[in-house]
Design a protein around this motif. Structure first.
Motif, PDB file in Angstrom:
ATOM      1  N   GLY A 397       0.800  -1.211   0.000  1.00 59.37           N
ATOM      2  CA  GLY A 397       0.000   0.000   0.000  1.00 59.37           C
ATOM      3  C   GLY A 397       0.839   1.271   0.000  1.00 59.37           C
ATOM      4  N   PHE A 398       0.127   2.389   0.022  1.00 54.33           N
ATOM      5  CA  PHE A 398       0.787   3.698  -0.085  1.00 54.33           C
ATOM      6  C   PHE A 398       1.698   3.989   1.111  1.00 54.33           C
ATOM      7  CE2 PHE A 398      -3.115   4.598  -2.691  1.00 54.33           C
ATOM      8  CZ  PHE A 398      -2.457   4.848  -3.887  1.00 54.33           C
ATOM      9  N   SER A 399       1.190   3.777   2.314  1.00 56.13           N
ATOM     10  CA  SER A 399       1.895   4.245   3.514  1.00 56.13           C
ATOM     11  C   SER A 399       3.281   3.636   3.650  1.00 56.13           C
ATOM     12  CB  SER A 399       1.063   3.950   4.765  1.00 56.13           C
ATOM     13  OG  SER A 399      -0.133   4.693   4.742  1.00 56.13           O
ATOM     14  N   LEU A 400       3.401   2.316   3.475  1.00 55.58           N
ATOM     15  CA  LEU A 400       4.704   1.691   3.650  1.00 55.58           C
ATOM     16  C   LEU A 400       5.668   2.109   2.546  1.00 55.58           C
ATOM     17  CD1 LEU A 400       5.551  -1.652   5.128  1.00 55.58           C
ATOM     18  CD2 LEU A 400       6.617  -1.127   2.939  1.00 55.58           C
ATOM     19  N   THR A 401       5.142   2.320   1.334  1.00 53.35           N
ATOM     20  CA  THR A 401       5.999   2.789   0.240  1.00 53.35           C
ATOM     21  C   THR A 401       6.565   4.162   0.567  1.00 53.35           C
ATOM     22  OG1 THR A 401       4.574   1.592  -1.318  1.00 53.35           O
ATOM     23  CG2 THR A 401       6.107   3.212  -2.246  1.00 53.35           C
ATOM     24  N   TYR A 402       5.705   5.053   1.054  1.00 52.46           N
ATOM     25  CA  TYR A 402       6.176   6.384   1.452  1.00 52.46           C
ATOM     26  C   TYR A 402       7.171   6.292   2.616  1.00 52.46           C
ATOM     27  CZ  TYR A 402       2.233   8.191  -1.299  1.00 52.46           C
ATOM     28  OH  TYR A 402       1.358   8.498  -2.314  1.00 52.46           O
ATOM     29  N   ALA A 403       6.868   5.435   3.585  1.00 54.55           N
ATOM     30  CA  ALA A 403       7.754   5.291   4.749  1.00 54.55           C
ATOM     31  C   ALA A 403       9.135   4.808   4.332  1.00 54.55           C
ATOM     32  CB  ALA A 403       7.136   4.330   5.759  1.00 54.55           C
ATOM     33  N   THR A 404       9.188   3.899   3.362  1.00 59.26           N
ATOM     34  CA  THR A 404      10.469   3.402   2.860  1.00 59.26           C
ATOM     35  C   THR A 404      11.288   4.540   2.249  1.00 59.26           C
ATOM     36  OG1 THR A 404       9.489   1.232   2.395  1.00 59.26           O
ATOM     37  CG2 THR A 404      11.574   1.754   1.296  1.00 59.26           C
ATOM     38  N   GLY A 405      10.621   5.382   1.457  1.00 59.15           N
ATOM     39  CA  GLY A 405      11.305   6.522   0.862  1.00 59.15           C
ATOM     40  C   GLY A 405      11.831   7.486   1.921  1.00 59.15           C
ATOM     41  N   ILE A 406      11.034   7.718   2.957  1.00 56.47           N
ATOM     42  CA  ILE A 406      11.442   8.635   4.030  1.00 56.47           C
ATOM     43  C   ILE A 406      12.662   8.098   4.773  1.00 56.47           C
ATOM     44  CG2 ILE A 406      10.735   9.539   6.284  1.00 56.47           C
ATOM     45  CD1 ILE A 406       7.883   9.810   5.057  1.00 56.47           C
ATOM     46  N   VAL A 407      12.671   6.798   5.081  1.00 53.83           N
ATOM     47  CA  VAL A 407      13.805   6.186   5.783  1.00 53.83           C
ATOM     48  C   VAL A 407      15.073   6.287   4.934  1.00 53.83           C
ATOM     49  CG1 VAL A 407      14.755   4.013   6.639  1.00 53.83           C
ATOM     50  CG2 VAL A 407      12.402   4.653   7.196  1.00 53.83           C
ATOM     51  N   LEU A 408      14.962   6.025   3.644  1.00 52.27           N
ATOM     52  CA  LEU A 408      16.122   6.137   2.755  1.00 52.27           C
ATOM     53  C   LEU A 408      16.678   7.553   2.753  1.00 52.27           C
ATOM     54  CD1 LEU A 408      14.942   3.999  -0.320  1.00 52.27           C
ATOM     55  CD2 LEU A 408      16.797   3.442   1.263  1.00 52.27           C
ATOM     56  N   LEU A 409      15.797   8.542   2.747  1.00 51.44           N
ATOM     57  CA  LEU A 409      16.245   9.935   2.742  1.00 51.44           C
ATOM     58  C   LEU A 409      16.927  10.313   4.059  1.00 51.44           C
ATOM     59  CD1 LEU A 409      13.201  11.445   0.866  1.00 51.44           C
ATOM     60  CD2 LEU A 409      15.573  11.542   0.089  1.00 51.44           C
ATOM     61  N   VAL A 410      16.470   9.749   5.164  1.00 55.13           N
ATOM     62  CA  VAL A 410      17.146   9.977   6.447  1.00 55.13           C
ATOM     63  C   VAL A 410      18.581   9.465   6.374  1.00 55.13           C
ATOM     64  CG1 VAL A 410      17.220   9.307   8.884  1.00 55.13           C
ATOM     65  CG2 VAL A 410      15.048   9.988   7.845  1.00 55.13           C
ATOM     66  N   PHE A 411      18.776   8.273   5.794  1.00 51.94           N
ATOM     67  CA  PHE A 411      20.124   7.722   5.644  1.00 51.94           C
ATOM     68  C   PHE A 411      20.982   8.605   4.735  1.00 51.94           C
ATOM     69  CE2 PHE A 411      18.293   3.525   6.965  1.00 51.94           C
ATOM     70  CZ  PHE A 411      19.152   3.309   8.037  1.00 51.94           C
ATOM     71  N   ALA A 412      20.389   9.125   3.636  1.00 53.46           N
ATOM     72  CA  ALA A 412      21.130   9.990   2.716  1.00 53.46           C
ATOM     73  C   ALA A 412      21.583  11.273   3.423  1.00 53.46           C
ATOM     74  CB  ALA A 412      20.267  10.325   1.504  1.00 53.46           C
ATOM     75  N   ILE A 413      20.718  11.844   4.245  1.00 55.59           N
ATOM     76  CA  ILE A 413      21.061  13.062   4.990  1.00 55.59           C
ATOM     77  C   ILE A 413      22.173  12.785   5.996  1.00 55.59           C
ATOM     78  CG2 ILE A 413      20.187  14.708   6.698  1.00 55.59           C
ATOM     79  CD1 ILE A 413      17.441  14.490   5.238  1.00 55.59           C
ATOM     80  N   LEU A 414      22.064  11.677   6.731  1.00 56.94           N
ATOM     81  CA  LEU A 414      23.095  11.319   7.714  1.00 56.94           C
ATOM     82  C   LEU A 414      24.445  11.089   7.037  1.00 56.94           C
ATOM     83  CD1 LEU A 414      21.081   8.913  10.062  1.00 56.94           C
ATOM     84  CD2 LEU A 414      21.788  11.269  10.533  1.00 56.94           C
ATOM     85  N   LEU A 415      24.426  10.491   5.851  1.00 53.00           N
ATOM     86  CA  LEU A 415      25.665  10.265   5.107  1.00 53.00           C
ATOM     87  C   LEU A 415      26.307  11.588   4.713  1.00 53.00           C
ATOM     88  CD1 LEU A 415      27.718   8.468   3.657  1.00 53.00           C
ATOM     89  CD2 LEU A 415      26.145   8.409   1.688  1.00 53.00           C
ATOM     90  N   MET A 416      25.515  12.566   4.288  1.00 47.55           N
ATOM     91  CA  MET A 416      26.059  13.873   3.915  1.00 47.55           C
ATOM     92  C   MET A 416      26.688  14.565   5.132  1.00 47.55           C
ATOM     93  SD  MET A 416      25.568  14.157   0.647  1.00 47.55           S
ATOM     94  CE  MET A 416      25.999  12.393   0.727  1.00 47.55           C
ATOM     95  N   ILE A 417      26.033  14.468   6.293  1.00 41.70           N
ATOM     96  CA  ILE A 417      26.570  15.078   7.515  1.00 41.70           C
ATOM     97  C   ILE A 417      27.901  14.419   7.883  1.00 41.70           C
ATOM     98  CG2 ILE A 417      26.174  15.420   9.990  1.00 41.70           C
ATOM     99  CD1 ILE A 417      23.149  15.524   9.332  1.00 41.70           C
ATOM    100  N   TYR A 418      27.914  13.093   7.868  1.00 43.59           N
ATOM    101  CA  TYR A 418      29.139  12.339   8.197  1.00 43.59           C
ATOM    102  C   TYR A 418      30.258  12.658   7.213  1.00 43.59           C
ATOM    103  CZ  TYR A 418      32.312   8.335   7.964  1.00 43.59           C
ATOM    104  OH  TYR A 418      33.428   7.545   7.882  1.00 43.59           O
TER     105      TYR A 418
END
Length: 427
Positions: A397-418
């Motif tokens: 469904g929609f919610s888990l697909t969106y949640a997956t995208g959000i989690v990936l973006l959190v990792f991308a942001i943390l990688l840029m900070i590191y």
């Protein structure tokens, strides 16, 4: 006129041709913004086919290095680009002969396949035209005028996009078959725009290359892996792009489905939201242009990835907090308005980061190689991400697909900070 002040005759002639090209491209791009929604709403294409349709616009970059080698070797750039324009844009005329659709009945599967093939051809031209535009302009605009004149063309293109998207949305609400009229027109106009672009003065001497094409490509791929292996800061940026790219590409087609099946938007409503985020992007473009000039692209990436994260989050919340009102037939959701604002920030910052971020990590004479790496990796992620996103939606469904995208973006942001903290770029 003010825009022609302090320009020499060659710059004036080039700018006129460039503005004409940008205006026509804006008309085409504005109509194309609704292509995926047309495919899912009127033609009743499948979810997986919708993923392919979006995928085509990016996966062509897998062949960017092949196109670059051909462009270097081909003696007549004008003839090559015009031939590519005719071969890639003219098939849009075939849409005029598609059968009509009704409100509840789409088209047979064979027409879905033809539709996809037409747009795959349309997008193929990008790998030759995009690198050629800068080559045409750099030889005719003086360095001190390049940014200003290029900015004029972007403004013309964006205004044309807004008008085109608005008009296309109205036409499709009046008659869902109107795409059979304006897409053939877009195809013809796109050919004319390339013909006008190639009237710009351009001196190209084909390189006398003794190395076979396959050998040159092999060397290009070796350079790709060498660059990624030796430049850690750039590797981190590209890894961040890969993670972000999966998040964006896996949710993009799903959001199109969400607009149609969950929110039941009409064409005018979709055109409204797409125009709204484009207006916000235009407003913030000057600020983002100045910002990236003074900051590490990885810090700029935090803003870009964060804006996309909030766009996906507020789009997802629209399913649960769906308060809205209607104005002239347009359904305006409160949560979606917030989402569109962040999408505007994303669309205003991403083209700058995507276009010039890689050059921050290399010497000027290495820029082409670094951009080739960047384009190639864009194509790689486009091979998988859209299909994965569609399958996540169909399974969960929609919610888990969106949640997956959000989690990936959190990792991308943390990688840029590191990365910026551990591997600062000081030179």
């Amino acid at each position: 006129m003010g825009i022609f002040r302090n320009l020499n005759q060659q710059e004036i002639k080039t700018l006129k041709l460039h503005l004409f090209y940008s205006g026509i491209e804006g008309i085409a791009a504005g109509a194309l913004l609704l292509t995926e929604f047309i495919f899912i709403k009127s033609l009743k294409g499948s979810n997986v086919q919708l993923a392919f349709l979006f995928q085509f616009s990016m996966v062509v970059f897998l062949f960017a290095m092949v196109a670059n080698e051909i462009l270097r070797r081909y003696p007549n750039r004008k003839v090559l680009l015009r031939s590519i324009a005719i071969a890639s844009k003219l098939p849009l005329v075939a849409l005029a002969f598609f059968p009509g659709v009704s409100h509840n009945q789409g088209l047979p599967a064979i027409y879905h396949t033809i539709f996809l093939a037409i747009f795959l051809l349309y997008f193929v031209s990008k790998i030759a035209v995009i690198p050629s535009i800068n080559q045409y302009l750099k030889g005719n605009y003086r360095h001190e005028n390049f940014g200003r004149l290029f900015g004029y063309s972007v403004s013309v293109q964006k205004v044309a996009m807004l008008l085109s998207t608005f008009t296309a949305g109205l036409l499709l609400d009046l008659n869902p078959n109107s795409y059979r009229v304006f897409y053939p027109l877009v195809g013809v106009l796109a050919i004319i725009s390339i013909f006008q672009l190639t009237k710009i003065k351009f001196i190209h001497t084909a390189e006398a290359v003794n190395t076979p094409l396959w050998k040159s490509l092999q060397l290009s791929f070796r350079r790709v892996f060498f660059i990624l292996k030796t430049n850690k800061a750039f590797r981190h940026l590209e890894l961040g792009f890969m993670i972000y790219g999966f998040a964006w590409m896996s949710t993009h087609a799903v959001i199109t489905i969400f607009y149609e099946r969950a929110l039941h938007l009409n064409y005018s409503s979709v055109a409204f939201y797409k125009n709204a985020f484009n207006l916000i992007a235009i407003a913030f473009l000057p600020f983002f242009g100045r910002f990236i000039g003074k900051r590490d692209p990885r810090r700029f990436g935090i803003i870009t990835f964060g804006s996309l994260l909030l766009f996906i989050l507020f789009t997802a919340l629209t399913e649960y907090y769906n308060g809205h009102f209607e104005l002239y037939g347009i359904k305006i959701y409160y949560m979606l308005l917030v989402a569109v604002f962040f999408n505007g920030l994303f669309m205003g910052s991403m083209p700058i980061l995507w276009g010039i971020g890689s050059s921050y990590f290399c010497q000027p004479n290495q820029a082409a190689d670094y951009q080739s790496v960047h384009l190639f990796l864009t194509g790689v992620r486009a091979l998988f991400a859209p299909i994965i996103g569609i399958k996540l939606y169909e399974w969960f469904g929609f919610s888990l697909t969106y949640a997956t995208g959000i989690v990936l973006l959190v990792f991308a942001i943390l990688l840029m900070i590191y990365s910026e903290k551990r591997f600062p770029k000081t030179s």
